[in-house]
Design a protein around this motif. Structure first.
Motif, PDB file in Angstrom:
ATOM      1  N   GLY A 153       0.845  -1.189   0.000  1.00 24.47           N
ATOM      2  CA  GLY A 153       0.000   0.000   0.000  1.00 24.47           C
ATOM      3  C   GLY A 153       0.878   1.236   0.000  1.00 24.47           C
ATOM      4  N   SER A 154       0.294   2.378  -0.412  1.00 25.57           N
ATOM      5  CA  SER A 154       1.127   3.586  -0.345  1.00 25.57           C
ATOM      6  C   SER A 154       1.348   3.987   1.103  1.00 25.57           C
ATOM      7  CB  SER A 154       0.546   4.734  -1.181  1.00 25.57           C
ATOM      8  OG  SER A 154      -0.793   4.940  -0.912  1.00 25.57           O
ATOM      9  N   ASP A 155       0.491   3.522   2.012  1.00 23.00           N
ATOM     10  CA  ASP A 155       0.730   3.722   3.453  1.00 23.00           C
ATOM     11  C   ASP A 155       2.136   3.282   3.833  1.00 23.00           C
ATOM     12  OD1 ASP A 155      -1.761   4.685   4.087  1.00 23.00           O
ATOM     13  OD2 ASP A 155      -2.541   2.782   4.831  1.00 23.00           O
ATOM     14  N   ARG A 174      -3.043  -4.736  -0.872  1.00 16.31           N
ATOM     15  CA  ARG A 174      -2.059  -3.785  -0.338  1.00 16.31           C
ATOM     16  C   ARG A 174      -0.897  -3.607  -1.310  1.00 16.31           C
ATOM     17  NH1 ARG A 174      -4.014  -1.016   1.104  1.00 16.31           N
ATOM     18  NH2 ARG A 174      -2.654  -0.076   2.635  1.00 16.31           N
ATOM     19  N   ASN A 223      -7.655  13.658   0.452  1.00 19.96           N
ATOM     20  CA  ASN A 223      -8.711  12.896   1.117  1.00 19.96           C
ATOM     21  C   ASN A 223      -8.739  13.415   2.553  1.00 19.96           C
ATOM     22  OD1 ASN A 223     -10.334  10.941   2.280  1.00 19.96           O
ATOM     23  ND2 ASN A 223      -8.702   9.416   2.366  1.00 19.96           N
ATOM     24  N   PHE A 275      -4.776  14.065   4.781  1.00 19.73           N
ATOM     25  CA  PHE A 275      -4.926  12.645   5.110  1.00 19.73           C
ATOM     26  C   PHE A 275      -4.252  12.353   6.469  1.00 19.73           C
ATOM     27  CE2 PHE A 275      -3.428   8.151   3.947  1.00 19.73           C
ATOM     28  CZ  PHE A 275      -4.646   7.585   4.294  1.00 19.73           C
ATOM     29  N   SER A 302      -4.863   0.809  -4.728  1.00 23.23           N
ATOM     30  CA  SER A 302      -6.055   0.548  -3.910  1.00 23.23           C
ATOM     31  C   SER A 302      -7.306   1.234  -4.430  1.00 23.23           C
ATOM     32  CB  SER A 302      -5.839   1.059  -2.481  1.00 23.23           C
ATOM     33  OG  SER A 302      -4.757   0.422  -1.879  1.00 23.23           O
ATOM     34  N   LYS A 303      -7.135   2.279  -5.212  1.00 23.14           N
ATOM     35  CA  LYS A 303      -8.309   3.077  -5.570  1.00 23.14           C
ATOM     36  C   LYS A 303      -8.824   2.663  -6.940  1.00 23.14           C
ATOM     37  CE  LYS A 303      -7.675   4.968  -1.612  1.00 23.14           C
ATOM     38  NZ  LYS A 303      -8.524   4.613  -0.473  1.00 23.14           N
ATOM     39  N   ASP A 360       1.358  12.971  -2.453  1.00 21.99           N
ATOM     40  CA  ASP A 360       0.591  11.725  -2.366  1.00 21.99           C
ATOM     41  C   ASP A 360      -0.563  11.822  -3.368  1.00 21.99           C
ATOM     42  OD1 ASP A 360      -1.285   9.789  -1.718  1.00 21.99           O
ATOM     43  OD2 ASP A 360      -1.229  10.150   0.441  1.00 21.99           O
ATOM     44  N   THR A 385      -1.031   4.565  -5.610  1.00 23.37           N
ATOM     45  CA  THR A 385      -1.612   3.350  -5.038  1.00 23.37           C
ATOM     46  C   THR A 385      -2.382   2.527  -6.064  1.00 23.37           C
ATOM     47  OG1 THR A 385      -3.041   2.491  -3.289  1.00 23.37           O
ATOM     48  CG2 THR A 385      -3.755   4.515  -4.328  1.00 23.37           C
ATOM     49  N   ALA A 421      -2.757   9.523  -4.547  1.00 28.11           N
ATOM     50  CA  ALA A 421      -3.517   8.269  -4.494  1.00 28.11           C
ATOM     51  C   ALA A 421      -4.713   8.271  -5.460  1.00 28.11           C
ATOM     52  CB  ALA A 421      -4.002   8.013  -3.062  1.00 28.11           C
ATOM     53  N   TYR A 422      -5.241   9.468  -5.749  1.00 31.71           N
ATOM     54  CA  TYR A 422      -6.451   9.546  -6.589  1.00 31.71           C
ATOM     55  C   TYR A 422      -6.158  10.130  -7.962  1.00 31.71           C
ATOM     56  CZ  TYR A 422      -8.515   8.574  -2.100  1.00 31.71           C
ATOM     57  OH  TYR A 422      -8.827   7.970  -0.908  1.00 31.71           O
ATOM     58  N   ALA A 454      -1.397  15.726   0.107  1.00 31.36           N
ATOM     59  CA  ALA A 454      -2.243  14.814  -0.670  1.00 31.36           C
ATOM     60  C   ALA A 454      -2.866  15.635  -1.787  1.00 31.36           C
ATOM     61  CB  ALA A 454      -3.333  14.223   0.214  1.00 31.36           C
ATOM     62  N   TYR A 509      -0.585  10.928   7.712  1.00 29.08           N
ATOM     63  CA  TYR A 509       0.671  11.695   7.802  1.00 29.08           C
ATOM     64  C   TYR A 509       1.035  11.951   9.263  1.00 29.08           C
ATOM     65  CZ  TYR A 509      -0.848  12.622   3.019  1.00 29.08           C
ATOM     66  OH  TYR A 509      -1.296  12.478   1.746  1.00 29.08           O
ATOM     67  N   LEU A 541       4.606   5.851   2.703  1.00 33.49           N
ATOM     68  CA  LEU A 541       4.536   7.049   3.555  1.00 33.49           C
ATOM     69  C   LEU A 541       5.277   6.804   4.873  1.00 33.49           C
ATOM     70  CD1 LEU A 541       0.743   7.907   3.002  1.00 33.49           C
ATOM     71  CD2 LEU A 541       2.712   9.020   1.921  1.00 33.49           C
TER      72      LEU A 541
HETATM   73  C1  PLP Z   1      -4.664  10.402   0.217  1.00 34.07           C
HETATM   74  C2  PLP Z   1      -4.405   8.955   0.501  1.00 34.07           C
HETATM   75  N1  PLP Z   1      -3.150   8.525   0.516  1.00 34.07           N
HETATM   76  C3  PLP Z   1      -2.844   7.245   0.768  1.00 34.07           C
HETATM   77  C4  PLP Z   1      -3.831   6.332   1.044  1.00 34.07           C
HETATM   78  C5  PLP Z   1      -3.402   4.945   1.390  1.00 34.07           C
HETATM   79  O1  PLP Z   1      -3.728   4.050   0.418  1.00 34.07           O
HETATM   80  P1  PLP Z   1      -3.108   2.600   0.354  1.00 34.07           P
HETATM   81  O2  PLP Z   1      -2.248   2.387   1.557  1.00 34.07           O
HETATM   82  O3  PLP Z   1      -4.265   1.680   0.311  1.00 34.07           O
HETATM   83  O4  PLP Z   1      -2.292   2.594  -0.905  1.00 34.07           O
HETATM   84  C6  PLP Z   1      -5.159   6.716   1.041  1.00 34.07           C
HETATM   85  C7  PLP Z   1      -6.220   5.748   1.370  1.00 34.07           C
HETATM   86  O5  PLP Z   1      -7.309   6.066   1.702  1.00 34.07           O
HETATM   87  C8  PLP Z   1      -5.459   8.065   0.759  1.00 34.07           C
HETATM   88  O6  PLP Z   1      -6.713   8.502   0.765  1.00 34.07           O
END
Ligand code: PLP
Length: 390
Positions: A109-111, A250, A182, A135, A241-242, A209, A239, A211-212, A178, A138, A114
């Motif tokens: 995951g990008s988590d 992940r 988000n 988000f 994930s989206k 970041d 990511t 992600a979207y 971000a 962080y 980070l």
């Molecule tokens: C802005 C942002 N960054 C990172 C993530 C983390 O995503 P993931 O760990 O699933 O890649 C999310 C997930 O909601 C997000 O909204």
């Protein structure tokens, strides 16, 4: 007098008054206990016959069938460790986005990316900056790394470059942005992010970041790769994930200068990407039609939801992502908490975002056509209901 460390074993189960710490168990660093654990969007609606989850910005189109097939094909081989350097995946990402695979790092995951960034660059006495409605992860990763989180105010629920720059000191090591953000869905245009990158001192790492990113249909948007190419202190994270629909596996990645990727590779766990995530990610990248369908779906339903919800007398923040923050009135019977209860009773699960200081909002993920229509119908009934007295 005996030192704290020399207490006899018999005394260890008592609170040591002089050291002011219970001695009967290992204690985490104080920063760790300052963290409010991340609370994911709920996924249950007790009592509802059917639950429609619109609380985690997942895609209503599901994963690519090619990714599903890749997982099936992989199943018999999962006794083997994955390739610890994720070469095939990095090459596939590089080919898709025109990036140098050597400057890509993949993670759970990008988590995970980070987290690695904070761990590598932040520490005790050092600061990480993020924005007011940014988000929440962080804050968690900065604290977990032993650093101090610094919040830059936003303007109209949108990050402000000047506010971020005004928070930077000699102690600042990292800035998390971000884009889009988000839970607000708002974004900074490319020119503003470039101004931020130019304005930061060389010792500060800017993490964009994105992600979207795949959902954004704006000519003035850039996910961050161009800036990561141009600056020695800019990293972009992405990511699967989206829009790719692989949240459960992940999988995320980062792209940045070689020296940053090198630092992260030194501290990541050796097999931080599973073989399942890897093969599914590669297959998902190749299924361009699936992604185009997801983009087209969002392009149709995001404005539709914004229009319909606004027409009910509710305010929505202008979103470029796959979700919308809806503001509810501060009136008895009409609040976000009331709406949350009402929608949940119909099996519609949105995201309460009080943890972001946005208690008057609910965040709605763009769902299937049916889900979107059910949400608008439910919100219409909710707003038509006579407000409770009191
Ligand atoms: C802005 C942002 N960054 C990172 C993530 C983390 O995503 P993931 O760990 O699933 O890649 C999310 C997930 O909601 C997000 O909204």
């Amino acid at each position: 007098m005996e030192s704290c460390d020399m207490k006899s074993w018999r005394q260890l189960d008592r609170v040591d008054a002089r050291c002011e710490r219970p001695m009967s168990k290992p204690l985490p660093r104080p920063n760790v206990l300052a963290i409010d654990p991340y609370v994911p969007g709920k996924s249950a609606a007790p009592g509802a016959a059917r639950v429609i989850k619109l609380s985690a910005n997942e895609t209503p189109l599901g994963p690519s069938p090619r990714a599903v097939q890749a997982l099936r094909d992989l199943a018999p081989s999962v006794a083997a460790y994955p390739d610890g350097s994720s070469i095939a995946l990095r090459e596939a990402i590089g080919a898709r986005w025109g990036l140098d695979p050597a400057r890509i790092i993949c993670g759970a995951g990008s988590d995970n990316i980070l987290e690695l960034l904070a761990l590598a660059y932040v520490g005790p006495g050092l600061e990480g900056v993020y924005t007011q409605y940014g988000f929440l992860e962080y804050r968690i990763v900065i604290l977990a790394a032993g650093g101090t989180p610094i919040v830059a105010p936003e303007t109209n629920f949108t990050a402000s470059v000047d506010a971020i720059l005004s928070k930077v000191t000699a102690r600042t090591k990292i800035v998390f942005l971000a884009n889009p953000n988000n839970p607000t869905g708002t974004f900074l245009p490319a020119g503003e992010v470039a101004r931020l990158a130019r304005g930061l001192p060389a010792h500060v790492l800017l993490v964009i970041d994105a992600a979207y990113a795949e959902y954004v249909r704006r000519d003035d948007y850039e996910a961050g790769a161009l800036l990561a190419n141009a600056h020695e202190n800019v990293v972009m994270t992405r990511t699967f994930s989206k829009i790719y629909g692989l949240a459960g596996l992940r999988l995320g990645w980062g792209y940045g200068p070689a020296h940053v990727i090198d630092a992260l590779n030194r501290i990541r766990s050796p097999f931080n990407v599973s073989s399942a995530a890897s093969v599914a990610g590669i297959a998902a990248l190749k299924d361009r039609a699936h992604i185009e369908a997801a983009v087209a779906h969002n392009e149709k339903w995001l404005p539709w939801l914004a229009r319909e919800i606004t027409a009910l007398g509710l305010e929505v923040l202008p979103s470029v992502a796959n979700f919308i923050a809806i503001r509810f009135p501060d009136a008895p019977g009409r609040t976000a908490a009331d709406a949350d209860r009402f929608l949940t009773s119909r099996g519609l699960v949105l995201r309460a975002i009080g943890a972001y200081g946005m208690g008057e909002f609910l965040r709605l993920t763009v769902g299937s056509q049916e889900a979107n229509e059910l949400v608008v119908a439910a919100l219409s009934d909710f707003m038509a209901k006579a407000p409770a007295h009191g």
